[in-house]
Design a protein around this motif. Structure first.
Motif, PDB file in Angstrom:
ATOM      1  N   ASN A 225       0.847  -1.191   0.000  1.00  0.00           N
ATOM      2  CA  ASN A 225       0.000   0.000   0.000  1.00  0.00           C
ATOM      3  C   ASN A 225       0.884   1.243   0.000  1.00  0.00           C
ATOM      4  O   ASN A 225       2.095   1.178   0.240  1.00  0.00           O
ATOM      5  N   PHE A 226       0.272   2.392  -0.255  1.00  0.00           N
ATOM      6  CA  PHE A 226       1.036   3.627  -0.375  1.00  0.00           C
ATOM      7  C   PHE A 226       1.642   4.040   0.955  1.00  0.00           C
ATOM      8  O   PHE A 226       2.727   4.634   1.000  1.00  0.00           O
ATOM      9  N   SER A 227       0.972   3.733   2.045  1.00  0.00           N
ATOM     10  CA  SER A 227       1.512   4.066   3.363  1.00  0.00           C
ATOM     11  C   SER A 227       2.869   3.392   3.592  1.00  0.00           C
ATOM     12  O   SER A 227       3.787   3.994   4.161  1.00  0.00           O
ATOM     13  N   GLU A 228       3.009   2.154   3.141  1.00  0.00           N
ATOM     14  CA  GLU A 228       4.295   1.458   3.283  1.00  0.00           C
ATOM     15  C   GLU A 228       5.387   2.163   2.477  1.00  0.00           C
ATOM     16  O   GLU A 228       6.522   2.296   2.949  1.00  0.00           O
ATOM     17  N   LEU A 229       5.043   2.592   1.280  1.00  0.00           N
ATOM     18  CA  LEU A 229       6.015   3.302   0.454  1.00  0.00           C
ATOM     19  C   LEU A 229       6.399   4.634   1.108  1.00  0.00           C
ATOM     20  O   LEU A 229       7.584   4.993   1.161  1.00  0.00           O
ATOM     21  N   GLN A 230       5.428   5.352   1.618  1.00  0.00           N
ATOM     22  CA  GLN A 230       5.717   6.612   2.290  1.00  0.00           C
ATOM     23  C   GLN A 230       6.616   6.404   3.502  1.00  0.00           C
ATOM     24  O   GLN A 230       7.526   7.200   3.766  1.00  0.00           O
ATOM     25  N   THR A 231       6.361   5.334   4.249  1.00  0.00           N
ATOM     26  CA  THR A 231       7.189   5.035   5.424  1.00  0.00           C
ATOM     27  C   THR A 231       8.619   4.755   5.013  1.00  0.00           C
ATOM     28  O   THR A 231       9.572   5.221   5.659  1.00  0.00           O
ATOM     29  N   TRP A 232       8.807   4.008   3.922  1.00  0.00           N
ATOM     30  CA  TRP A 232      10.162   3.702   3.452  1.00  0.00           C
ATOM     31  C   TRP A 232      10.874   4.979   3.012  1.00  0.00           C
ATOM     32  O   TRP A 232      12.048   5.187   3.361  1.00  0.00           O
ATOM     33  N   ILE A 233      10.177   5.829   2.284  1.00  0.00           N
ATOM     34  CA  ILE A 233      10.774   7.089   1.835  1.00  0.00           C
ATOM     35  C   ILE A 233      11.147   7.959   3.030  1.00  0.00           C
ATOM     36  O   ILE A 233      12.245   8.518   3.098  1.00  0.00           O
ATOM     37  N   ALA A 234      10.232   8.069   3.987  1.00  0.00           N
ATOM     38  CA  ALA A 234      10.495   8.896   5.169  1.00  0.00           C
ATOM     39  C   ALA A 234      11.701   8.398   5.943  1.00  0.00           C
ATOM     40  O   ALA A 234      12.528   9.185   6.420  1.00  0.00           O
ATOM     41  N   SER A 235      11.832   7.088   6.058  1.00  0.00           N
ATOM     42  CA  SER A 235      12.979   6.506   6.762  1.00  0.00           C
ATOM     43  C   SER A 235      14.283   6.816   6.035  1.00  0.00           C
ATOM     44  O   SER A 235      15.292   7.170   6.661  1.00  0.00           O
ATOM     45  N   ALA A 236      14.263   6.698   4.711  1.00  0.00           N
ATOM     46  CA  ALA A 236      15.467   6.990   3.928  1.00  0.00           C
ATOM     47  C   ALA A 236      15.867   8.455   4.064  1.00  0.00           C
ATOM     48  O   ALA A 236      17.063   8.785   4.124  1.00  0.00           O
ATOM     49  N   LEU A 237      14.883   9.344   4.126  1.00  0.00           N
ATOM     50  CA  LEU A 237      15.171  10.776   4.193  1.00  0.00           C
ATOM     51  C   LEU A 237      15.802  11.191   5.516  1.00  0.00           C
ATOM     52  O   LEU A 237      16.509  12.210   5.576  1.00  0.00           O
ATOM     53  N   THR A 238      15.556  10.443   6.583  1.00  0.00           N
ATOM     54  CA  THR A 238      16.080  10.844   7.897  1.00  0.00           C
ATOM     55  C   THR A 238      17.599  10.831   7.938  1.00  0.00           C
ATOM     56  O   THR A 238      18.202  11.570   8.725  1.00  0.00           O
ATOM     57  N   THR A 239      18.233  10.005   7.124  1.00  0.00           N
ATOM     58  CA  THR A 239      19.698   9.920   7.122  1.00  0.00           C
ATOM     59  C   THR A 239      20.285  10.274   5.757  1.00  0.00           C
ATOM     60  O   THR A 239      21.435   9.954   5.480  1.00  0.00           O
ATOM     61  N   LEU A 240      19.509  10.951   4.916  1.00  0.00           N
ATOM     62  CA  LEU A 240      19.964  11.258   3.561  1.00  0.00           C
ATOM     63  C   LEU A 240      21.070  12.307   3.588  1.00  0.00           C
ATOM     64  O   LEU A 240      20.858  13.434   4.046  1.00  0.00           O
ATOM     65  N   PRO A 241      22.278  11.983   3.089  1.00  0.00           N
ATOM     66  CA  PRO A 241      23.347  12.985   3.051  1.00  0.00           C
ATOM     67  C   PRO A 241      22.982  14.130   2.112  1.00  0.00           C
ATOM     68  O   PRO A 241      22.293  13.938   1.110  1.00  0.00           O
ATOM     69  N   ARG A 242      23.477  15.307   2.416  1.00  0.00           N
ATOM     70  CA  ARG A 242      23.184  16.467   1.576  1.00  0.00           C
ATOM     71  C   ARG A 242      23.635  16.242   0.140  1.00  0.00           C
ATOM     72  O   ARG A 242      22.991  16.712  -0.801  1.00  0.00           O
ATOM     73  N   ASN A 243      24.746  15.518  -0.034  1.00  0.00           N
ATOM     74  CA  ASN A 243      25.274  15.312  -1.382  1.00  0.00           C
ATOM     75  C   ASN A 243      24.693  14.085  -2.077  1.00  0.00           C
ATOM     76  O   ASN A 243      25.277  13.561  -3.023  1.00  0.00           O
ATOM     77  N   GLU A 244      23.499  13.635  -1.617  1.00  0.00           N
ATOM     78  CA  GLU A 244      22.773  12.577  -2.333  1.00  0.00           C
ATOM     79  C   GLU A 244      21.309  12.964  -2.574  1.00  0.00           C
ATOM     80  O   GLU A 244      20.485  12.118  -2.898  1.00  0.00           O
ATOM     81  N   HIS A 245      21.004  14.249  -2.429  1.00  0.00           N
ATOM     82  CA  HIS A 245      19.607  14.666  -2.580  1.00  0.00           C
ATOM     83  C   HIS A 245      19.122  14.533  -4.023  1.00  0.00           C
ATOM     84  O   HIS A 245      17.984  14.135  -4.260  1.00  0.00           O
ATOM     85  N   ALA A 246      19.955  14.885  -4.996  1.00  0.00           N
ATOM     86  CA  ALA A 246      19.534  14.732  -6.394  1.00  0.00           C
ATOM     87  C   ALA A 246      19.382  13.262  -6.749  1.00  0.00           C
ATOM     88  O   ALA A 246      18.404  12.870  -7.405  1.00  0.00           O
ATOM     89  N   ALA A 247      20.333  12.445  -6.307  1.00  0.00           N
ATOM     90  CA  ALA A 247      20.254  11.007  -6.582  1.00  0.00           C
ATOM     91  C   ALA A 247      18.963  10.418  -6.021  1.00  0.00           C
ATOM     92  O   ALA A 247      18.254   9.656  -6.703  1.00  0.00           O
ATOM     93  N   PHE A 248      18.655  10.782  -4.776  1.00  0.00           N
ATOM     94  CA  PHE A 248      17.443  10.232  -4.160  1.00  0.00           C
ATOM     95  C   PHE A 248      16.193  10.761  -4.844  1.00  0.00           C
ATOM     96  O   PHE A 248      15.184  10.042  -4.946  1.00  0.00           O
ATOM     97  N   CYS A 249      16.243  11.996  -5.328  1.00  0.00           N
ATOM     98  CA  CYS A 249      15.099  12.547  -6.056  1.00  0.00           C
ATOM     99  C   CYS A 249      14.734  11.658  -7.235  1.00  0.00           C
ATOM    100  O   CYS A 249      13.564  11.309  -7.424  1.00  0.00           O
ATOM    101  N   ALA A 250      15.714  11.292  -8.057  1.00  0.00           N
ATOM    102  CA  ALA A 250      15.442  10.467  -9.233  1.00  0.00           C
ATOM    103  C   ALA A 250      14.812   9.138  -8.826  1.00  0.00           C
ATOM    104  O   ALA A 250      13.879   8.646  -9.480  1.00  0.00           O
TER     105      ALA A 250
END
Length: 374
Positions: free
Chosen positions: A81-106
């Motif tokens: 479900n979409f909630s699971e996807l949102q949870t995964w994205i939110a978890s990834a964003l908590t530790t996302l390095p500044r120099n990987e923001h474009a990569a994660f965007c794609a």
């Protein structure tokens, strides 16, 4: 939805004219495209336009981050479900390095596109049941050559756009020439913004320039100082001559918190590629609103219709945006090898395409013409 394959493509698309500002000039768009395929063979797409002077990312660093860090994390991943996807994205964003923001965007855009296509809905519907609304975009004049400024202003007037951003330079007298030319062509009723792209090297110099340029009635000045000069930005914000918008200074949530704590701006420029995708851009917009900061939707020079569609989704989800930039399509690019093409119409109006996901996919023949090997 289960992810079975992740691939990278690099597009190199010539632009119809060179875009210049204090930090860079560009006549070729080089963009990273992520393609994800699910267990049913559905393909979906995300895009980023990395800039070393913004988030510290290059084409090579994005490819490395995706192949070495992010693709192993999503290969075989399932979302029921979409909630699971949102949870995964939110978890990834908590530790996302500044120099990987474009990569994660794609990657994030491709994930949203894939889930929406698989569930036969649009990306906008994933976030909101509200129907889409047409969005009014602003124009950009990005040349220090006065003859180009005049020609671009004349085209903007003919197009019927209501707002315009003008790239400024380090020299005050030349800025007078640029802005005099723009006002003469577009009139006093045009909503006008300036963008210095860190051309001014001190808060005192920025104050001197903005005081001298106040007669042109600019509604904001974007990135007047180098990105890391938070103290200078705070001084200029406090001076309150022209509202200060940050761009290169704002990519991550940590950036946002620093700017808020130091009272170092009046506005954020949210460009989806540099801000880590739609989800993080939404979080930044909420943080801004909670702290009395306005936002603009920005765009990287040379975006294809994938990022243009993502921008339209964000614009629909954040109705308080003061201005919107992007959706230039074939107005700027030699070709936008997508179908359909998302592009500004008369008056600067743009609308999302119908269909599932972002509603965008490569047009094979034109796509291959601009394809590099990742």
């Amino acid at each position: 939805m289960q992810i079975k394959q992740a691939e990278i493509s690099i597009l190199a698309i010539p632009m119809k004219f060179e875009v210049q500002h204090a930090l860079a000039s560009r006549s070729l768009a080089r963009n990273v495209i992520v393609c994800l395929t699910d267990e049913n063979g559905i393909k979906a797409y995300g895009e980023c336009c990395p800039r070393e002077y913004v988030s510290g990312e290059s084409i090579d660093s994005v490819v490395s981050a995706l192949n070495e860090r992010w693709f192993p994390k999503v290969q075989g991943l399932k979302f029921t479900n979409f909630s699971e996807l949102q949870t995964w994205i939110a978890s990834a964003l908590t530790t996302l390095p500044r120099n990987e923001h474009a990569a994660f965007c794609a990657l994030e855009l491709a994930l949203l596109d894939l889930y929406a296509r698989g569930t036969e809905q649009s990306v906008l519907q994933l976030f909101s049941a509200q129907p889409q609304q047409p969005q009014r975009y602003s124009a950009v004049i990005a040349s220090e050559k006065i003859e180009n400024v005049a020609a671009n202003a004349a085209m903007i007037k003919q197009f019927g756009v209501k707002a315009c951003k003008v790239k400024l330079v380090s020299d005050l007298q030349h800025n007078h020439k640029i802005l005099t030319t723009v006002r003469a062509a577009l009139g006093d009723s045009m909503s006008l913004r300036g963008d210095a792209n860190a051309a001014w090297q001190s808060a005192d110099e920025a104050e001197r320039q903005l005081s001298a340029l106040s007669k042109y009635q600019m509604e904001s000045i974007e990135q007047p100082l180098p990105a890391q000069d938070i103290n200078g930005l705070a001084q200029l914000t406090s001076a309150n001559i022209t509202p200060v918008m940050v761009d290169e200074s704002i990519c991550s949530r940590a950036d946002a918190q620093t700017l808020i704590d130091e009272k170092a701006c009046h506005l954020f420029n949210l460009r989806i590629s540099k801000c880590g995708g739609i989800s993080n851009s939404l979080a930044l917009a909420k943080k801004a609103a909670d702290n009395g900061i306005d936002c603009q939707l920005g765009a990287q020079v040379g975006e294809t219709s994938i990022l243009s569609s993502a921008g339209l989704v964000l614009a629909n989800l954040v109705p308080t945006l003061k201005w919107r930039e992007g959706c230039f399509g074939q107005l700027l690019l030699e070709d936008d090898p997508m179908q359909p093409i998302v592009q500004l119409g008369a008056g600067g109006m743009a609308n999302l395409q119908a269909g599932t996901g972002f509603g965008i996919q490569p047009e094979v023949v034109r796509w291959k013409r601009y394809l590099e090997t990742a």
